[in-house]
Design a protein around this motif. Structure first.
Motif, PDB file in Angstrom:
ATOM      1  N   VAL A 135      56.711  16.699 -17.146  1.00 33.33           N
ATOM      2  CA  VAL A 135      58.014  16.034 -17.076  1.00 33.33           C
ATOM      3  C   VAL A 135      59.138  17.032 -16.852  1.00 33.33           C
ATOM      4  O   VAL A 135      60.041  16.800 -16.046  1.00 33.33           O
ATOM      5  CB  VAL A 135      58.279  15.228 -18.369  1.00 33.33           C
ATOM      6  CG1 VAL A 135      59.713  14.693 -18.390  1.00 33.33           C
ATOM      7  CG2 VAL A 135      57.280  14.083 -18.481  1.00 33.33           C
ATOM      8  N   ASN A 136      59.076  18.154 -17.567  1.00 37.80           N
ATOM      9  CA  ASN A 136      60.136  19.164 -17.454  1.00 37.80           C
ATOM     10  C   ASN A 136      59.617  20.343 -16.650  1.00 37.80           C
ATOM     11  O   ASN A 136      59.037  21.281 -17.186  1.00 37.80           O
ATOM     12  CB  ASN A 136      60.577  19.621 -18.846  1.00 37.80           C
ATOM     13  CG  ASN A 136      61.836  20.465 -18.800  1.00 37.80           C
ATOM     14  OD1 ASN A 136      62.295  20.868 -17.723  1.00 37.80           O
ATOM     15  ND2 ASN A 136      62.407  20.752 -19.962  1.00 37.80           N
ATOM     16  N   LYS A 137      59.822  20.301 -15.354  1.00 33.67           N
ATOM     17  CA  LYS A 137      59.302  21.332 -14.463  1.00 33.67           C
ATOM     18  C   LYS A 137      59.933  22.705 -14.723  1.00 33.67           C
ATOM     19  O   LYS A 137      59.371  23.729 -14.367  1.00 33.67           O
ATOM     20  CB  LYS A 137      59.548  20.934 -13.004  1.00 33.67           C
ATOM     21  CG  LYS A 137      58.787  19.700 -12.555  1.00 33.67           C
ATOM     22  CD  LYS A 137      57.292  19.948 -12.512  1.00 33.67           C
ATOM     23  CE  LYS A 137      56.551  18.844 -11.769  1.00 33.67           C
ATOM     24  NZ  LYS A 137      56.593  17.542 -12.397  1.00 33.67           N
ATOM     25  N   ILE A 181      49.793  16.204 -25.038  1.00 35.32           N
ATOM     26  CA  ILE A 181      51.211  16.427 -25.336  1.00 35.32           C
ATOM     27  C   ILE A 181      51.809  17.611 -24.564  1.00 35.32           C
ATOM     28  O   ILE A 181      52.831  17.445 -23.884  1.00 35.32           O
ATOM     29  CB  ILE A 181      51.427  16.593 -26.855  1.00 35.32           C
ATOM     30  CG1 ILE A 181      51.212  15.251 -27.561  1.00 35.32           C
ATOM     31  CG2 ILE A 181      52.835  17.123 -27.154  1.00 35.32           C
ATOM     32  CD1 ILE A 181      51.296  15.333 -29.077  1.00 35.32           C
ATOM     33  N   PRO A 182      51.212  18.826 -24.620  1.00 35.73           N
ATOM     34  CA  PRO A 182      51.810  19.920 -23.837  1.00 35.73           C
ATOM     35  C   PRO A 182      51.743  19.673 -22.336  1.00 35.73           C
ATOM     36  O   PRO A 182      52.650  20.101 -21.604  1.00 35.73           O
ATOM     37  CB  PRO A 182      50.968  21.144 -24.247  1.00 35.73           C
ATOM     38  CG  PRO A 182      49.699  20.596 -24.786  1.00 35.73           C
ATOM     39  CD  PRO A 182      50.072  19.294 -25.414  1.00 35.73           C
ATOM     40  N   PHE A 183      50.701  18.971 -21.869  1.00 37.30           N
ATOM     41  CA  PHE A 183      50.610  18.667 -20.441  1.00 37.30           C
ATOM     42  C   PHE A 183      51.771  17.778 -20.012  1.00 37.30           C
ATOM     43  O   PHE A 183      52.421  18.024 -18.991  1.00 37.30           O
ATOM     44  CB  PHE A 183      49.276  17.977 -20.126  1.00 37.30           C
ATOM     45  CG  PHE A 183      49.104  17.639 -18.666  1.00 37.30           C
ATOM     46  CD1 PHE A 183      48.531  18.546 -17.794  1.00 37.30           C
ATOM     47  CD2 PHE A 183      49.538  16.414 -18.167  1.00 37.30           C
ATOM     48  CE1 PHE A 183      48.382  18.242 -16.452  1.00 37.30           C
ATOM     49  CE2 PHE A 183      49.396  16.104 -16.823  1.00 37.30           C
ATOM     50  CZ  PHE A 183      48.812  17.020 -15.959  1.00 37.30           C
ATOM     51  N   HIS A 190      58.742  27.728 -15.160  1.00 36.21           N
ATOM     52  CA  HIS A 190      59.331  28.941 -14.598  1.00 36.21           C
ATOM     53  C   HIS A 190      58.628  30.179 -15.138  1.00 36.21           C
ATOM     54  O   HIS A 190      58.152  30.209 -16.271  1.00 36.21           O
ATOM     55  CB  HIS A 190      60.829  29.002 -14.929  1.00 36.21           C
ATOM     56  CG  HIS A 190      61.580  29.968 -14.076  1.00 36.21           C
ATOM     57  ND1 HIS A 190      61.637  31.317 -14.355  1.00 36.21           N
ATOM     58  CD2 HIS A 190      62.298  29.783 -12.935  1.00 36.21           C
ATOM     59  CE1 HIS A 190      62.368  31.920 -13.436  1.00 36.21           C
ATOM     60  NE2 HIS A 190      62.783  31.021 -12.566  1.00 36.21           N
ATOM     61  N   SER A 191      58.575  31.209 -14.321  1.00 36.30           N
ATOM     62  CA  SER A 191      57.824  32.425 -14.675  1.00 36.30           C
ATOM     63  C   SER A 191      58.350  33.108 -15.929  1.00 36.30           C
ATOM     64  O   SER A 191      57.613  33.818 -16.605  1.00 36.30           O
ATOM     65  CB  SER A 191      57.857  33.423 -13.509  1.00 36.30           C
ATOM     66  OG  SER A 191      59.199  33.774 -13.189  1.00 36.30           O
ATOM     67  N   ARG A 192      59.628  32.885 -16.268  1.00 35.46           N
ATOM     68  CA  ARG A 192      60.178  33.553 -17.438  1.00 35.46           C
ATOM     69  C   ARG A 192      59.568  33.025 -18.735  1.00 35.46           C
ATOM     70  O   ARG A 192      59.737  33.628 -19.796  1.00 35.46           O
ATOM     71  CB  ARG A 192      61.706  33.415 -17.469  1.00 35.46           C
ATOM     72  CG  ARG A 192      62.232  32.023 -17.742  1.00 35.46           C
ATOM     73  CD  ARG A 192      63.740  32.068 -17.966  1.00 35.46           C
ATOM     74  NE  ARG A 192      64.322  30.756 -18.194  1.00 35.46           N
ATOM     75  CZ  ARG A 192      64.818  29.978 -17.252  1.00 35.46           C
ATOM     76  NH1 ARG A 192      64.794  30.402 -15.995  1.00 35.46           N
ATOM     77  NH2 ARG A 192      65.333  28.799 -17.538  1.00 35.46           N
ATOM     78  N   TYR A 193      58.867  31.895 -18.654  1.00 38.36           N
ATOM     79  CA  TYR A 193      58.225  31.339 -19.837  1.00 38.36           C
ATOM     80  C   TYR A 193      56.766  31.780 -19.976  1.00 38.36           C
ATOM     81  O   TYR A 193      56.090  31.365 -20.912  1.00 38.36           O
ATOM     82  CB  TYR A 193      58.271  29.809 -19.799  1.00 38.36           C
ATOM     83  CG  TYR A 193      59.666  29.236 -19.924  1.00 38.36           C
ATOM     84  CD1 TYR A 193      60.341  29.279 -21.140  1.00 38.36           C
ATOM     85  CD2 TYR A 193      60.301  28.653 -18.832  1.00 38.36           C
ATOM     86  CE1 TYR A 193      61.619  28.761 -21.266  1.00 38.36           C
ATOM     87  CE2 TYR A 193      61.585  28.136 -18.944  1.00 38.36           C
ATOM     88  CZ  TYR A 193      62.239  28.192 -20.160  1.00 38.36           C
ATOM     89  OH  TYR A 193      63.513  27.679 -20.269  1.00 38.36           O
TER      90      TYR A 193
END
Length: 238
Positions: free
Chosen positions: A85-87, A78-80, A91-94
């Motif tokens: 899907v949502n690139k 699921i997290p993969f 992002h580094s801020r996450y």
């Protein structure tokens, strides 16, 4: 099934999901493909329990009850898929969010499986052996994470961060004491809560066990096999 059996199963599945997500997140941070992520998630979730069962001379529960492996696979996929899907989520801020998710899932799984290890040891007939029960609880709690870190090629978390194994040991001790007086369910809840609270407190207050920090290339301790170490060794009469 009895109510108590259902409660134990639900607690185990929560721990499986928590550990699997933490393993999957580590795999994604190491840029593994989906197979690697699934393997890391499953190993994190069931590795400690398999090691415990081997010590008890039993067939590992992961083989006799595939529901845990199935839950671990789904929890890793699921997290993969979400990140694939949502690139934008890459992002580094996450990065801080990913770190917190790994920490929380890992701590929850650690607490649940530490208590479950104690419970399994009692069921196997070792209720009076305090040391062995605590060993089984700690092994069940930290075993999967240890295998995960070794497969991911990172320093094992139990040796370097926030009294990880010590929290598991404390949770195991409390779980044993409560089990002897109040039974299985209170023992599971207490062991999980104690382990989780210690981990959260250690992260908040930055508790770590003492260690020797040596500067790179300027170590005052001579490593075996180096020229400097051999020069400093006492002379031996030949």
């Amino acid at each position: 099934m009895e109510l108590q059996t259902w409660i134990v199963l639900i607690i185990e599945l929560i721990g499986t999901v928590a550990f699997s997500v933490s393993g999957a997140m580590v795999g994604m941070r190491k840029q593994m493909d989906i197979f690697g992520v699934i393997v890391l998630g499953v190993v994190t979730a069931v590795g400690g329990g398999m090691m415990r069962d081997v010590f008890l001379g039993q067939i590992p529960g992961a083989f006799t009850k595939p529901v845990y492996v199935e839950a671990a696979v789904v929890s890793a996929v699921i997290p993969f898929v979400l990140l694939y899907v949502n690139k934008k989520l890459l992002h580094s801020r996450y990065q801080m969010v990913y770190t917190k998710i790994i920490f929380l899932m890992d701590s929850l799984g650690l607490g649940i499986f530490t208590a479950m290890g104690v419970s399994t040891g009692v069921a196997a007939g070792y209720e009076k052996n305090m040391f062995f029960l605590c060993f089984l609880g700690t092994l069940t709690g930290v075993g999967g994470g240890l295998l995960r870190d070794m497969m991911a090629g990172v320093p094992p978390y139990i040796f370097v961060k926030h009294v990880y194994a010590c929290a598991s040991i404390a949770g195991a001790v409390c779980s044993v004491l409560v089990y002897r007086r109040y039974g299985q369910i209170p023992s599971l809840i207490t062991g999980t809560a104690v382990t989780l609270l210690i981990r959260l407190a250690a992260a908040h207050y930055r508790w770590n066990l003492p260690c020797v920090k040596l500067e790179e290339g300027r170590s005052s301790i001579n490593e075996p096999g180096t020229d400097k170490a051999e020069k400093d060794m006492p002379m031996i009469n030949k």
